[in-house]
Scaffold this motif. Structure first.
Motif, PDB file in Angstrom:
ATOM      1  N   ILE A  26      50.670  29.800  34.235  1.00  6.25           N
ATOM      2  CA  ILE A  26      49.281  29.393  34.470  1.00  6.25           C
ATOM      3  C   ILE A  26      48.986  29.071  35.944  1.00  6.25           C
ATOM      4  O   ILE A  26      47.925  29.451  36.443  1.00  6.25           O
ATOM      5  CB  ILE A  26      48.923  28.212  33.546  1.00  6.25           C
ATOM      6  CG1 ILE A  26      48.868  28.745  32.114  1.00  6.25           C
ATOM      7  CG2 ILE A  26      47.566  27.608  33.891  1.00  6.25           C
ATOM      8  CD1 ILE A  26      48.823  27.703  31.054  1.00  6.25           C
ATOM      9  N   ALA A  27      49.940  28.419  36.647  1.00  6.41           N
ATOM     10  CA  ALA A  27      49.644  28.019  38.035  1.00  6.41           C
ATOM     11  C   ALA A  27      49.335  29.236  38.928  1.00  6.41           C
ATOM     12  O   ALA A  27      48.291  29.251  39.591  1.00  6.41           O
ATOM     13  CB  ALA A  27      50.791  27.182  38.585  1.00  6.41           C
ATOM     14  N   TRP A  29      48.358  32.122  37.956  1.00  8.90           N
ATOM     15  CA  TRP A  29      47.136  32.752  37.421  1.00  8.90           C
ATOM     16  C   TRP A  29      45.894  32.044  37.964  1.00  8.90           C
ATOM     17  O   TRP A  29      44.923  32.693  38.380  1.00  8.90           O
ATOM     18  CB  TRP A  29      47.147  32.687  35.888  1.00  8.90           C
ATOM     19  CG  TRP A  29      45.908  33.269  35.289  1.00  8.90           C
ATOM     20  CD1 TRP A  29      45.657  34.591  35.038  1.00  8.90           C
ATOM     21  CD2 TRP A  29      44.722  32.549  34.890  1.00  8.90           C
ATOM     22  NE1 TRP A  29      44.397  34.739  34.516  1.00  8.90           N
ATOM     23  CE2 TRP A  29      43.796  33.510  34.409  1.00  8.90           C
ATOM     24  CE3 TRP A  29      44.353  31.218  34.896  1.00  8.90           C
ATOM     25  CZ2 TRP A  29      42.531  33.164  33.935  1.00  8.90           C
ATOM     26  CZ3 TRP A  29      43.085  30.858  34.431  1.00  8.90           C
ATOM     27  CH2 TRP A  29      42.200  31.825  33.954  1.00  8.90           C
ATOM     28  N   LEU A  30      45.942  30.713  38.003  1.00 16.83           N
ATOM     29  CA  LEU A  30      44.814  29.946  38.533  1.00 16.83           C
ATOM     30  C   LEU A  30      44.587  30.282  40.009  1.00 16.83           C
ATOM     31  O   LEU A  30      43.457  30.429  40.452  1.00 16.83           O
ATOM     32  CB  LEU A  30      45.076  28.434  38.374  1.00 16.83           C
ATOM     33  CG  LEU A  30      44.837  27.861  36.979  1.00 16.83           C
ATOM     34  CD1 LEU A  30      45.281  26.405  36.930  1.00 16.83           C
ATOM     35  CD2 LEU A  30      43.359  27.960  36.593  1.00 16.83           C
ATOM     36  N   TYR A  31      45.698  30.424  40.757  1.00 19.08           N
ATOM     37  CA  TYR A  31      45.586  30.744  42.188  1.00 19.08           C
ATOM     38  C   TYR A  31      44.911  32.110  42.366  1.00 19.08           C
ATOM     39  O   TYR A  31      43.982  32.255  43.147  1.00 19.08           O
ATOM     40  CB  TYR A  31      46.986  30.753  42.832  1.00 19.08           C
ATOM     41  CG  TYR A  31      46.928  31.055  44.311  1.00 19.08           C
ATOM     42  CD1 TYR A  31      46.711  30.032  45.226  1.00 19.08           C
ATOM     43  CD2 TYR A  31      47.060  32.360  44.777  1.00 19.08           C
ATOM     44  CE1 TYR A  31      46.636  30.307  46.576  1.00 19.08           C
ATOM     45  CE2 TYR A  31      46.978  32.645  46.129  1.00 19.08           C
ATOM     46  CZ  TYR A  31      46.765  31.614  47.030  1.00 19.08           C
ATOM     47  OH  TYR A  31      46.680  31.885  48.367  1.00 19.08           O
ATOM     48  N   HIS A  32      45.386  33.100  41.576  1.00 23.22           N
ATOM     49  CA  HIS A  32      44.807  34.449  41.685  1.00 23.22           C
ATOM     50  C   HIS A  32      43.344  34.437  41.248  1.00 23.22           C
ATOM     51  O   HIS A  32      42.509  35.117  41.838  1.00 23.22           O
ATOM     52  CB  HIS A  32      45.605  35.437  40.824  1.00 23.22           C
ATOM     53  CG  HIS A  32      46.896  35.832  41.460  1.00 23.22           C
ATOM     54  ND1 HIS A  32      46.972  36.734  42.490  1.00 23.22           N
ATOM     55  CD2 HIS A  32      48.171  35.444  41.219  1.00 23.22           C
ATOM     56  CE1 HIS A  32      48.227  36.883  42.859  1.00 23.22           C
ATOM     57  NE2 HIS A  32      48.983  36.097  42.100  1.00 23.22           N
ATOM     58  N   PHE A  33      43.057  33.665  40.202  1.00 27.81           N
ATOM     59  CA  PHE A  33      41.680  33.575  39.689  1.00 27.81           C
ATOM     60  C   PHE A  33      40.751  33.051  40.783  1.00 27.81           C
ATOM     61  O   PHE A  33      39.617  33.512  40.928  1.00 27.81           O
ATOM     62  CB  PHE A  33      41.662  32.655  38.460  1.00 27.81           C
ATOM     63  CG  PHE A  33      40.318  32.555  37.796  1.00 27.81           C
ATOM     64  CD1 PHE A  33      39.853  33.603  37.010  1.00 27.81           C
ATOM     65  CD2 PHE A  33      39.521  31.440  37.967  1.00 27.81           C
ATOM     66  CE1 PHE A  33      38.603  33.524  36.405  1.00 27.81           C
ATOM     67  CE2 PHE A  33      38.275  31.356  37.356  1.00 27.81           C
ATOM     68  CZ  PHE A  33      37.822  32.402  36.576  1.00 27.81           C
ATOM     69  N   ALA A  34      41.257  32.099  41.579  1.00 28.01           N
ATOM     70  CA  ALA A  34      40.420  31.484  42.603  1.00 28.01           C
ATOM     71  C   ALA A  34      40.311  32.339  43.856  1.00 28.01           C
ATOM     72  O   ALA A  34      39.302  32.286  44.562  1.00 28.01           O
ATOM     73  CB  ALA A  34      40.982  30.100  42.953  1.00 28.01           C
ATOM     74  N   THR A  35      41.349  33.142  44.155  1.00 24.18           N
ATOM     75  CA  THR A  35      41.354  33.823  45.460  1.00 24.18           C
ATOM     76  C   THR A  35      41.113  35.336  45.406  1.00 24.18           C
ATOM     77  O   THR A  35      40.650  35.919  46.380  1.00 24.18           O
ATOM     78  CB  THR A  35      42.705  33.593  46.179  1.00 24.18           C
ATOM     79  OG1 THR A  35      43.753  34.070  45.319  1.00 24.18           O
ATOM     80  CG2 THR A  35      42.930  32.124  46.496  1.00 24.18           C
ATOM     81  N   GLN A 341      54.702  35.566  39.594  1.00 24.88           N
ATOM     82  CA  GLN A 341      53.914  35.085  38.452  1.00 24.88           C
ATOM     83  C   GLN A 341      54.503  35.623  37.156  1.00 24.88           C
ATOM     84  O   GLN A 341      54.817  36.804  37.041  1.00 24.88           O
ATOM     85  CB  GLN A 341      52.460  35.558  38.571  1.00 24.88           C
ATOM     86  CG  GLN A 341      51.604  34.998  37.447  1.00 24.88           C
ATOM     87  CD  GLN A 341      50.178  35.545  37.427  1.00 24.88           C
ATOM     88  OE1 GLN A 341      49.804  36.367  38.238  1.00 24.88           O
ATOM     89  NE2 GLN A 341      49.405  35.079  36.470  1.00 24.88           N
TER      90      GLN A 341
ATOM     91  N   CYS B 177      48.080  26.118  25.115  1.00 28.35           N
ATOM     92  CA  CYS B 177      48.596  27.195  25.983  1.00 28.35           C
ATOM     93  C   CYS B 177      49.634  28.031  25.230  1.00 28.35           C
ATOM     94  O   CYS B 177      49.649  29.262  25.348  1.00 28.35           O
ATOM     95  CB  CYS B 177      49.228  26.605  27.246  1.00 28.35           C
ATOM     96  SG  CYS B 177      48.045  25.814  28.309  1.00 28.35           S
TER      97      CYS B 177
END
Lengths: 357, 221
Positions: A26-27, A29-35, A341, B177
């Motif tokens: 998830i971490a 994924w969140l980074y890619h989602f934001a950038t 990831q 999750c």
């Protein structure tokens, strides 16, 4: 007491493992989602008129028409240098020439010779149901019809199953099994490839390889089996086969072999001709061919890179190559590329399985 | 263990009987509807849809096992926690490893029975319309949904037995999750390779509720 502490220890280990897996997933994924931003790949075709590739690039909300050497075109000029692709616009503008490179052209010949072929790893690697509809190849009717049965190939023969009754048609199965056996087909089949759909103009049947990698073409003609054994060049072992049913009726199919070579199988003569392409494996590289009577633009793309190859439609030799333009990445995106990831969905086969990117 | 099983049966029998009836009726509805449509439009249409459009015809059952798993855990463990009966269970003259383990095993066995009944009913009903290749594809596509039901039961029990609310929320996030992993793709048979790993993982997480029970026992409220 001892059991209890072991169990608690195991439970805590499972919880730690679960948490680690979820963080790895998830971490990033969140980074890619934001950038991450979407990157448009310029639409590029080979122009036999200019002898180089030409692209439509989306810049500042507008389309720019640029040649490989950097020359800029207007939209009308771009239509003119790609007359086989934009022939409908040229007809509307009354600018379609009547001859090109010494060959007479008209809308009908252009339409007949133009074709688009596309194969993607996700489709090639997808698990399919081993049941195939065999269409009537010579019904005498303009529109194709779906058959009332499907076939499966077992270790003993070919079986036709009637879809309404869900029963095996033993007479038809025997007829087709005998026809295949007479031509030396060794059951079971290794590869079965065909287009079991009516959304095509005619039917080339199926390309099959038997258990000893020999190649056959199977069709149904007037309800009877048509089986043709196809001789292959030495050392050619098909790995992926694609039956083509283009309007020009020149080819039965495209074949990618185990040495990553790409071949066309000609109609009538059943001759193989190799296309001069770099090593190509359909299971990890997507291929798009936009072809016309003079040239083909072949686009090969995998996860790392992309390449365009112009092929002469007559000789199937390479004319020119070009690397696909790589998008300019921001610093955040470049950092994102370096972060490992954990992913579950593979873009190569649409299957769910954990892997590190 | 038999005594615990009997106690759980007395407490939860109506829930499991109703769940079995509800899920079987849903399976029956899905397959009868398919039979009716086959009579109207011809079976060939649905064979083609299965072969060329990846249709699996039982999408209505997608989240049913997951909801059953969650409901089973809630029905079994929430009254235990609210009425403080769990304290009594933990003070019985036997190891809580056996008492709570028996309760969990009972729930898992009951859910397994219901899910096996569902899959058998689906298999028999679909086999009368489709070839075995299509039936096996449909059932293999549904297997991760049913496995998610078992996982959801264990994770929900883990949350229910946890005495601390903050930890419950954290456990809930982890559970959500984990359960998301079972619903990542609609592609038929996408989970075939992953299924054995998920099955082993489901067995392993059966240990998680014991962390909550240990915390309950040591009074981490």
């Amino acid at each position: 007491m001892k059991h209890k502490s072991i169990l608690l220890l195991a439970a805590k280990a499972v919880l730690t493992l679960t948490t680690c897996v979820l963080i790895c997933w998830i971490a990033p994924w969140l980074y890619h989602f934001a950038t991450d931003r979407t990157h448009r790949t310029p639409f590029t075709l080979y122009s036999s008129v200019t002898g180089e590739f030409a692209s439509i690039v989306h810049e500042n909300g507008q389309n720019s028409y640029i040649g490989q050497s950097g020359q800029r075109y207007t939209e009308a000029q771009f239509d003119s240098i790609l007359p086989m692709f934009y022939y409908r616009q040229l007809i509307a503008d009354e600018r379609l020439p009547d001859t090109l490179f010494g060959q007479a052209i008209n809308p009908r010949t252009i339409q007949t010779e133009n074709f688009i072929f596309r194969t993607m790893p996700a489709e090639v690697n997808k698990k399919t149901i081993p049941l195939y509809p065999l269409l009537e190849s010579m019904s005498g009717r303009v529109d194709l019809e779906m058959p009332s049965d499907v076939f499966r190939i077992t270790g003993k023969g070919i079986e036709f199953i009637d879809m309404e009754s869900n029963r095996t048609d033993t007479a038809k199965s025997r007829l087709f099994t005998d026809a295949l056996l007479r031509k030396g087909f060794a059951f079971p089949a290794q590869i079965v490839s065909g287009n079991g759909t009516t959304r095509k103009e005619y039917d080339n049947g199926y390309l099959l390889t038997d258990s000893s990698h020999k190649l056959y073409n199977l069709r149904m003609v007037q309800g009877r089996p048509y089986v043709r054994k196809i001789d292959m060049p030495d050392g050619l072992i098909p790995e992926h086969m694609f039956v083509t049913e283009f309007r020009n009726r020149r080819w039965i199919g495209f074949i990618a072999d185990n040495r990553q070579r790409f071949w066309v199988l000609e109609t009538g003569t059943y001759q193989f001709r190799q296309v001069e392409l770099p090593p190509f494996s359909p299971s990890n590289t997507s291929m798009t061919i936009i072809g016309n009577m003079f040239d083909w633009t072949v686009i090969l793309e995998n996860q790392e890179s992309g390449m365009l190859i112009a092929i002469d439609a007559g000789s199937l030799r390479k004319i020119k190559t070009m690397k696909t333009a790589q998008p300019t990445l921001t610093v955040a995106e470049r950092i994102g590329e370096k972060i490992p990831q954990l992913r579950f969905l593979s873009p190569l086969d649409k299957k769910v399985f954990p892997y590190f990117n | 263990m038999n005594a615990f099983f009997y106690k759980e049966w007395l407490k939860n029998r109506w829930f499991y009987l109703l769940s079995a009836a509800f899920s079987l009726l849903l399976c029956l509805y899905v397959t009868l509807n398919l039979h009716r449509l086959c009579n109207l439009r011809g079976a060939a249409h649905f064979w083609e849809a299965a072969l060329t459009k990846d249709a699996i015809f039982i999408q209505l059952l997608h989240y049913m096992p997951l909801l059953l798993g969650i409901a089973a855990a809630l029905v079994q463990f929430i009254p235990e926690m609210l009425q403080k009966r769990i304290k009594l269970t933990l003070h019985l003259p036997c190891n809580y490893f056996y008492s709570i383990g028996s309760m969990l095993l009972f729930g898992l066995c009951m859910l397994c029975c219901i899910f096996l009944l569902n899959l058998s009913a689906l298999g028999i009903a679909l086999r009368s319309i489709f070839a075995p290749e299509i039936v096996s594809r449909i059932l293999l596509t549904a297997l991760p949904w049913y496995l998610s039901g078992l996982t959801a039961y264990v994770l929900c029990a883990w949350i229910c037995l946890e005495p601390n609310w903050k930890r419950r929320v954290l456990n809930g996030i982890v559970s959500a999750c984990v359960l998301r992993i079972f619903f990542m793709s609609d592609t038929p048979e996408a989970y075939n390779r992953f299924l054995p790993i998920l099955a082993v993982y489901t067995l392993l997480i059966c240990a998680l509720p014991f962390i909550s029970v240990e915390r309950f026992k040591t009074g981490k409220d």
